[in-house]
Design a protein around this motif. Sequence first.
Motif, PDB file in Angstrom:
ATOM      1  N   LYS A 195     -10.765  -4.182   2.080  1.00 19.67           N
ATOM      2  CA  LYS A 195     -11.138  -3.709   3.435  1.00 19.67           C
ATOM      3  C   LYS A 195      -9.901  -3.521   4.325  1.00 19.67           C
ATOM      4  CE  LYS A 195     -12.156  -8.271   5.474  1.00 19.67           C
ATOM      5  NZ  LYS A 195     -10.755  -8.613   5.559  1.00 19.67           N
ATOM      6  N   ASP A 196      -8.784  -4.091   3.926  1.00 21.17           N
ATOM      7  CA  ASP A 196      -7.574  -3.979   4.759  1.00 21.17           C
ATOM      8  C   ASP A 196      -6.663  -2.817   4.337  1.00 21.17           C
ATOM      9  OD1 ASP A 196      -8.257  -6.113   6.381  1.00 21.17           O
ATOM     10  OD2 ASP A 196      -7.455  -7.566   4.931  1.00 21.17           O
ATOM     11  N   ILE A 197      -7.066  -2.057   3.289  1.00 24.23           N
ATOM     12  CA  ILE A 197      -6.181  -0.983   2.826  1.00 24.23           C
ATOM     13  C   ILE A 197      -5.985   0.077   3.919  1.00 24.23           C
ATOM     14  CG2 ILE A 197      -5.905   0.923   1.182  1.00 24.23           C
ATOM     15  CD1 ILE A 197      -7.263  -0.762  -0.939  1.00 24.23           C
ATOM     16  N   ILE A 198      -7.085   0.558   4.472  1.00 20.72           N
ATOM     17  CA  ILE A 198      -6.976   1.646   5.467  1.00 20.72           C
ATOM     18  C   ILE A 198      -6.243   1.171   6.729  1.00 20.72           C
ATOM     19  CG2 ILE A 198      -8.292   3.270   6.928  1.00 20.72           C
ATOM     20  CD1 ILE A 198      -8.241   4.068   3.978  1.00 20.72           C
ATOM     21  N   PRO A 199      -6.624  -0.010   7.299  1.00 19.81           N
ATOM     22  CA  PRO A 199      -5.851  -0.473   8.471  1.00 19.81           C
ATOM     23  C   PRO A 199      -4.362  -0.657   8.163  1.00 19.81           C
ATOM     24  CG  PRO A 199      -7.871  -1.751   8.242  1.00 19.81           C
ATOM     25  CD  PRO A 199      -7.798  -0.869   7.045  1.00 19.81           C
ATOM     26  N   THR A 200      -4.050  -1.134   6.943  1.00 18.55           N
ATOM     27  CA  THR A 200      -2.640  -1.326   6.575  1.00 18.55           C
ATOM     28  C   THR A 200      -1.925   0.022   6.535  1.00 18.55           C
ATOM     29  OG1 THR A 200      -3.238  -3.277   5.269  1.00 18.55           O
ATOM     30  CG2 THR A 200      -1.104  -2.274   4.784  1.00 18.55           C
ATOM     31  N   LEU A 201      -2.591   1.026   5.968  1.00 16.51           N
ATOM     32  CA  LEU A 201      -1.990   2.357   5.893  1.00 16.51           C
ATOM     33  C   LEU A 201      -1.831   2.945   7.297  1.00 16.51           C
ATOM     34  CD1 LEU A 201      -0.955   4.762   4.283  1.00 16.51           C
ATOM     35  CD2 LEU A 201      -3.316   5.487   3.922  1.00 16.51           C
ATOM     36  N   ALA A 202      -2.853   2.763   8.136  1.00 19.56           N
ATOM     37  CA  ALA A 202      -2.774   3.294   9.510  1.00 19.56           C
ATOM     38  C   ALA A 202      -1.588   2.672  10.254  1.00 19.56           C
ATOM     39  CB  ALA A 202      -4.084   3.032  10.248  1.00 19.56           C
ATOM     40  N   ARG A 203      -1.400   1.353  10.069  1.00 16.89           N
ATOM     41  CA  ARG A 203      -0.266   0.683  10.735  1.00 16.89           C
ATOM     42  C   ARG A 203       1.059   1.223  10.217  1.00 16.89           C
ATOM     43  NH1 ARG A 203      -3.385  -3.909  10.427  1.00 16.89           N
ATOM     44  NH2 ARG A 203      -2.417  -4.568   8.479  1.00 16.89           N
ATOM     45  N   ALA A 204       1.120   1.495   8.903  1.00 19.00           N
ATOM     46  CA  ALA A 204       2.373   1.995   8.308  1.00 19.00           C
ATOM     47  C   ALA A 204       2.697   3.394   8.836  1.00 19.00           C
ATOM     48  CB  ALA A 204       2.261   2.008   6.780  1.00 19.00           C
ATOM     49  N   ALA A 256       2.627   9.279  -0.327  1.00 20.46           N
ATOM     50  CA  ALA A 256       2.644  10.697  -0.726  1.00 20.46           C
ATOM     51  C   ALA A 256       1.255  11.317  -0.620  1.00 20.46           C
ATOM     52  CB  ALA A 256       3.163  10.831  -2.152  1.00 20.46           C
ATOM     53  N   ALA A 257       0.221  10.491  -0.713  1.00 14.82           N
ATOM     54  CA  ALA A 257      -1.155  11.008  -0.671  1.00 14.82           C
ATOM     55  C   ALA A 257      -1.661  11.199   0.761  1.00 14.82           C
ATOM     56  CB  ALA A 257      -2.092  10.071  -1.430  1.00 14.82           C
ATOM     57  N   THR A 258      -0.868  10.780   1.758  1.00 17.64           N
ATOM     58  CA  THR A 258      -1.314  10.968   3.145  1.00 17.64           C
ATOM     59  C   THR A 258      -0.996  12.392   3.598  1.00 17.64           C
ATOM     60  OG1 THR A 258       0.805  10.220   4.018  1.00 17.64           O
ATOM     61  CG2 THR A 258      -0.914   8.558   3.813  1.00 17.64           C
ATOM     62  N   SER A 259      -1.872  12.925   4.440  1.00 14.46           N
ATOM     63  CA  SER A 259      -1.610  14.228   5.059  1.00 14.46           C
ATOM     64  C   SER A 259      -1.312  13.967   6.518  1.00 14.46           C
ATOM     65  CB  SER A 259      -2.822  15.140   4.915  1.00 14.46           C
ATOM     66  OG  SER A 259      -2.704  15.887   3.737  1.00 14.46           O
ATOM     67  N   VAL A 260      -0.041  13.855   6.813  1.00 16.75           N
ATOM     68  CA  VAL A 260       0.369  13.615   8.195  1.00 16.75           C
ATOM     69  C   VAL A 260       1.047  14.885   8.717  1.00 16.75           C
ATOM     70  CG1 VAL A 260       0.547  11.100   8.123  1.00 16.75           C
ATOM     71  CG2 VAL A 260       2.406  12.465   7.197  1.00 16.75           C
TER      72      VAL A 260
END
Length: 239
Positions: free
Chosen positions: A87-96, A203-207
Amino acid sequence: MSTIPHSGSDWGVKMILERYIEHLLKDGKLRKIDTSISKNLEIASVLYSVEPMPALFENVKESDFRVAGNLFCTKEQIADYFGIDVKDIIPTLARAIENRSQPETIDGAPCQEVVREDVDLDVLPILLHTELDGGPYISSGVVVAADPEYGQNLDFHRAMQIGKDRMVTRVVRGRDFHKFLERNGEVDVAFCIGNTPEVLIAAATSVETGVNELEIANALKPIQVTRAKTVDLMVPADC
Ligand SMILES: Cc1cc2nc3c(=O)[nH]c(=O)nc-3n(C[C@H](O)[C@H](O)[C@H](O)COP(=O)(O)O)c2cc1C
Protein backbone atom coordinates in the motif's frame (compact mmCIF):
# COMPACT_ATOMS: atom_id res chain seq x y z
CA MET A 1 14.56 -10.67 -17.95
CA SER A 2 17.85 -9.75 -16.27
CA THR A 3 21.27 -11.04 -17.21
CA ILE A 4 23.83 -11.68 -14.50
CA PRO A 5 27.46 -12.72 -14.84
CA HIS A 6 28.66 -16.03 -13.42
CA SER A 7 29.69 -15.65 -9.81
CA GLY A 8 33.26 -16.69 -9.27
CA SER A 9 34.25 -15.25 -12.64
CA ASP A 10 36.61 -12.30 -13.06
CA TRP A 11 33.89 -9.87 -12.07
CA GLY A 12 35.15 -8.23 -8.90
CA VAL A 13 32.08 -6.28 -7.82
CA LYS A 14 28.85 -8.03 -6.96
CA MET A 15 25.96 -6.28 -8.61
CA ILE A 16 22.87 -5.35 -6.62
CA LEU A 17 20.65 -7.84 -8.49
CA GLU A 18 23.19 -10.59 -7.91
CA ARG A 19 23.07 -9.91 -4.15
CA TYR A 20 19.27 -9.73 -4.30
CA ILE A 21 19.13 -13.11 -6.04
CA GLU A 22 21.34 -14.61 -3.30
CA HIS A 23 18.92 -13.19 -0.72
CA LEU A 24 15.92 -14.73 -2.54
CA LEU A 25 17.70 -18.07 -2.83
CA LYS A 26 18.52 -18.10 0.89
CA ASP A 27 14.86 -17.38 1.74
CA GLY A 28 13.58 -20.10 -0.62
CA LYS A 29 11.93 -17.49 -2.83
CA LEU A 30 13.74 -18.39 -6.06
CA ARG A 31 13.80 -21.53 -8.21
CA LYS A 32 17.36 -22.44 -9.31
CA ILE A 33 17.49 -24.48 -12.49
CA ASP A 34 20.79 -26.24 -13.14
CA THR A 35 19.85 -28.35 -16.16
CA SER A 36 20.94 -27.19 -19.59
CA ILE A 37 18.23 -25.06 -21.17
CA SER A 38 17.82 -23.10 -24.40
CA LYS A 39 17.26 -19.34 -24.61
CA ASN A 40 14.98 -20.13 -27.54
CA LEU A 41 11.45 -20.70 -26.16
CA GLU A 42 12.52 -23.00 -23.29
CA ILE A 43 13.46 -20.37 -20.68
CA ALA A 44 10.41 -18.20 -21.46
CA SER A 45 8.20 -21.26 -21.17
CA VAL A 46 9.58 -22.19 -17.74
CA LEU A 47 9.34 -18.58 -16.53
CA TYR A 48 5.70 -18.52 -17.59
CA SER A 49 4.92 -21.81 -15.88
CA VAL A 50 6.46 -20.81 -12.52
CA GLU A 51 5.28 -17.17 -12.57
CA PRO A 52 5.41 -15.20 -10.25
CA MET A 53 8.18 -17.35 -8.70
CA PRO A 54 11.57 -15.88 -9.65
CA ALA A 55 13.89 -18.31 -11.44
CA LEU A 56 17.61 -18.49 -12.08
CA PHE A 57 18.89 -20.51 -15.05
CA GLU A 58 22.47 -21.55 -14.35
CA ASN A 59 23.19 -23.33 -17.59
CA VAL A 60 22.05 -21.64 -20.79
CA LYS A 61 22.89 -23.69 -23.90
CA GLU A 62 23.77 -20.76 -26.14
CA SER A 63 25.53 -18.42 -23.70
CA ASP A 64 28.08 -18.22 -20.90
CA PHE A 65 25.73 -15.90 -19.02
CA ARG A 66 23.11 -17.01 -16.57
CA VAL A 67 19.54 -15.72 -16.87
CA ALA A 68 17.23 -14.58 -14.09
CA GLY A 69 13.56 -13.83 -14.63
CA ASN A 70 10.28 -13.07 -12.83
CA LEU A 71 12.26 -11.03 -10.33
CA PHE A 72 9.90 -8.07 -10.18
CA CYS A 73 6.61 -9.15 -11.69
CA THR A 74 4.34 -8.48 -8.70
CA LYS A 75 3.74 -5.50 -6.46
CA GLU A 76 4.68 -7.74 -3.50
CA GLN A 77 8.15 -8.35 -4.99
CA ILE A 78 8.68 -4.62 -5.56
CA ALA A 79 7.52 -3.82 -2.01
CA ASP A 80 9.80 -6.56 -0.62
CA TYR A 81 12.80 -5.08 -2.46
CA PHE A 82 12.17 -1.64 -0.95
CA GLY A 83 11.23 -3.08 2.45
CA ILE A 84 7.80 -1.42 2.42
CA ASP A 85 4.12 -2.51 2.32
CA VAL A 86 2.37 -2.81 -1.03
CA LYS A 87 0.00 0.00 0.00
CA ASP A 88 3.00 2.32 0.39
CA ILE A 89 4.36 1.84 -3.16
CA ILE A 90 2.37 4.66 -4.77
CA PRO A 91 2.90 7.19 -1.92
CA THR A 92 6.63 6.32 -1.95
CA LEU A 93 6.80 6.91 -5.70
CA ALA A 94 4.83 10.16 -5.41
CA ARG A 95 7.27 11.41 -2.76
CA ALA A 96 10.24 10.46 -4.96
CA ILE A 97 8.80 12.39 -7.92
CA GLU A 98 8.36 15.45 -5.66
CA ASN A 99 11.76 15.16 -4.01
CA ARG A 100 14.05 14.26 -6.92
CA SER A 101 17.76 14.26 -6.17
CA GLN A 102 21.04 13.99 -8.08
CA PRO A 103 22.64 10.52 -8.05
CA GLU A 104 26.31 10.18 -7.17
CA THR A 105 28.58 9.90 -10.23
CA ILE A 106 31.27 7.23 -10.09
CA ASP A 107 34.05 5.80 -12.27
CA GLY A 108 34.72 2.07 -12.51
CA ALA A 109 31.03 1.19 -12.46
CA PRO A 110 29.92 -2.47 -12.38
CA CYS A 111 28.19 -2.01 -15.76
CA GLN A 112 31.57 -1.23 -17.32
CA GLU A 113 33.64 -4.00 -15.78
CA VAL A 114 33.57 -5.80 -19.12
CA VAL A 115 33.95 -3.59 -22.19
CA ARG A 116 33.70 -5.22 -25.61
CA GLU A 117 34.79 -3.23 -28.65
CA ASP A 118 33.38 -5.84 -31.05
CA VAL A 119 29.60 -5.91 -30.82
CA ASP A 120 28.20 -9.44 -30.80
CA LEU A 121 24.70 -9.57 -29.37
CA ASP A 122 24.70 -13.35 -29.72
CA VAL A 123 26.97 -13.46 -26.65
CA LEU A 124 23.97 -12.36 -24.56
CA PRO A 125 21.18 -14.83 -23.80
CA ILE A 126 18.43 -12.68 -25.31
CA LEU A 127 15.28 -14.78 -25.06
CA LEU A 128 13.07 -15.93 -27.90
CA HIS A 129 9.76 -15.70 -26.05
CA THR A 130 7.22 -17.19 -28.49
CA GLU A 131 7.19 -18.88 -31.88
CA LEU A 132 5.32 -15.89 -33.31
CA ASP A 133 8.07 -13.39 -32.41
CA GLY A 134 10.28 -12.19 -35.25
CA GLY A 135 13.38 -12.79 -33.14
CA PRO A 136 14.80 -12.67 -29.63
CA TYR A 137 13.43 -9.81 -27.52
CA ILE A 138 14.75 -7.72 -24.67
CA SER A 139 11.42 -7.14 -22.97
CA SER A 140 12.29 -4.61 -20.29
CA GLY A 141 15.30 -2.67 -21.53
CA VAL A 142 15.54 0.92 -20.33
CA VAL A 143 16.53 3.43 -23.00
CA VAL A 144 18.50 6.45 -21.85
CA ALA A 145 18.40 9.29 -24.38
CA ALA A 146 18.99 13.04 -24.34
CA ASP A 147 17.76 16.19 -26.04
CA PRO A 148 19.76 19.46 -26.12
CA GLU A 149 16.91 21.40 -24.46
CA TYR A 150 15.23 18.80 -22.24
CA GLY A 151 18.28 16.86 -21.11
CA GLN A 152 18.11 13.17 -20.26
CA ASN A 153 15.09 10.86 -20.26
CA LEU A 154 14.45 7.22 -19.37
CA ASP A 155 11.82 5.06 -21.13
CA PHE A 156 11.16 1.36 -21.57
CA HIS A 157 11.37 0.20 -25.19
CA ARG A 158 11.11 -3.46 -26.12
CA ALA A 159 13.81 -4.35 -28.62
CA MET A 160 14.11 -7.24 -31.06
CA GLN A 161 17.50 -8.52 -32.18
CA ILE A 162 17.78 -8.54 -35.99
CA GLY A 163 21.48 -9.26 -36.41
CA LYS A 164 24.80 -9.61 -34.61
CA ASP A 165 24.96 -5.87 -33.95
CA ARG A 166 21.46 -4.57 -34.70
CA MET A 167 18.20 -4.27 -32.81
CA VAL A 168 14.88 -2.65 -33.67
CA THR A 169 12.76 -1.06 -31.02
CA ARG A 170 9.15 -0.03 -30.62
CA VAL A 171 8.76 3.70 -29.99
CA VAL A 172 5.17 4.75 -29.36
CA ARG A 173 4.15 8.27 -30.46
CA GLY A 174 4.02 10.61 -27.47
CA ARG A 175 6.84 9.01 -25.52
CA ASP A 176 9.61 11.44 -24.60
CA PHE A 177 12.05 9.37 -26.67
CA HIS A 178 9.69 9.74 -29.64
CA LYS A 179 9.70 13.53 -29.10
CA PHE A 180 13.50 13.52 -29.02
CA LEU A 181 13.60 11.57 -32.30
CA GLU A 182 11.14 13.98 -33.95
CA ARG A 183 13.13 17.00 -32.81
CA ASN A 184 16.64 15.70 -33.49
CA GLY A 185 16.41 12.98 -36.14
CA GLU A 186 19.05 10.49 -35.06
CA VAL A 187 19.53 10.20 -31.28
CA ASP A 188 22.26 8.36 -29.37
CA VAL A 189 20.96 5.94 -26.75
CA ALA A 190 22.24 3.71 -24.00
CA PHE A 191 20.19 0.53 -23.77
CA CYS A 192 20.35 -0.66 -20.15
CA ILE A 193 19.44 -4.17 -18.99
CA GLY A 194 19.68 -5.85 -15.59
CA ASN A 195 18.31 -2.72 -13.93
CA THR A 196 17.43 -2.41 -10.26
CA PRO A 197 13.83 -1.58 -9.24
CA GLU A 198 14.77 2.04 -8.44
CA VAL A 199 15.55 2.55 -12.13
CA LEU A 200 12.76 0.29 -13.44
CA ILE A 201 10.05 2.13 -11.51
CA ALA A 202 11.44 5.57 -12.31
CA ALA A 203 11.66 4.71 -16.02
CA ALA A 204 8.03 3.57 -16.00
CA THR A 205 6.75 6.95 -14.77
CA SER A 206 5.34 9.45 -17.24
CA VAL A 207 6.37 12.78 -15.85
CA GLU A 208 6.87 16.16 -17.52
CA THR A 209 9.34 16.13 -20.42
CA GLY A 210 12.63 17.46 -19.08
CA VAL A 211 12.51 15.52 -15.81
CA ASN A 212 15.47 13.16 -15.62
CA GLU A 213 14.01 9.93 -14.22
CA LEU A 214 17.42 8.95 -12.82
CA GLU A 215 16.74 11.65 -10.20
CA ILE A 216 13.43 9.95 -9.32
CA ALA A 217 15.28 6.64 -9.05
CA ASN A 218 17.80 8.24 -6.68
CA ALA A 219 15.01 9.61 -4.50
CA LEU A 220 13.48 6.12 -4.26
CA LYS A 221 16.78 4.69 -2.99
CA PRO A 222 20.20 6.26 -3.64
CA ILE A 223 21.77 5.01 -6.86
CA GLN A 224 25.04 5.69 -8.63
CA VAL A 225 25.49 6.72 -12.24
CA THR A 226 28.42 6.68 -14.61
CA ARG A 227 29.25 8.25 -17.96
CA ALA A 228 28.60 5.89 -20.88
CA LYS A 229 31.68 4.89 -22.88
CA THR A 230 30.66 5.74 -26.44
CA VAL A 231 27.77 8.22 -26.08
CA ASP A 232 27.38 11.40 -24.04
CA LEU A 233 24.91 10.01 -21.50
CA MET A 234 24.84 9.18 -17.80
CA VAL A 235 23.67 5.61 -17.14
CA PRO A 236 22.85 3.62 -13.99
CA ALA A 237 26.16 2.28 -12.66
CA ASP A 238 24.50 -0.95 -11.58
CA CYS A 239 23.00 -2.50 -14.68
C1 LIG B 1 8.00 -3.54 -19.37
C2 LIG B 1 7.61 -2.33 -20.19
C3 LIG B 1 7.79 -2.37 -21.57
C4 LIG B 1 7.45 -1.27 -22.35
N1 LIG B 1 7.66 -1.30 -23.70
C5 LIG B 1 7.45 -0.19 -24.44
C6 LIG B 1 7.76 -0.20 -25.83
O1 LIG B 1 8.19 -1.20 -26.40
N2 LIG B 1 7.58 0.95 -26.53
C7 LIG B 1 7.08 2.09 -25.96
O2 LIG B 1 6.97 3.12 -26.64
N3 LIG B 1 6.72 2.11 -24.63
C8 LIG B 1 6.91 1.00 -23.87
N4 LIG B 1 6.60 1.01 -22.52
C9 LIG B 1 5.96 2.19 -21.94
C10 LIG B 1 6.88 3.38 -21.69
O3 LIG B 1 8.23 3.15 -21.68
C11 LIG B 1 6.53 4.03 -20.37
O4 LIG B 1 5.18 4.35 -20.35
C12 LIG B 1 7.36 5.23 -20.03
O5 LIG B 1 7.04 5.61 -18.74
C13 LIG B 1 7.13 6.43 -20.92
O6 LIG B 1 7.93 7.48 -20.37
P1 LIG B 1 7.93 8.98 -20.93
O7 LIG B 1 6.65 9.61 -20.41
O8 LIG B 1 9.17 9.56 -20.31
O9 LIG B 1 7.98 8.93 -22.39
C14 LIG B 1 6.90 -0.09 -21.73
C15 LIG B 1 6.74 -0.08 -20.35
C16 LIG B 1 7.08 -1.17 -19.59
C17 LIG B 1 6.89 -1.09 -18.08
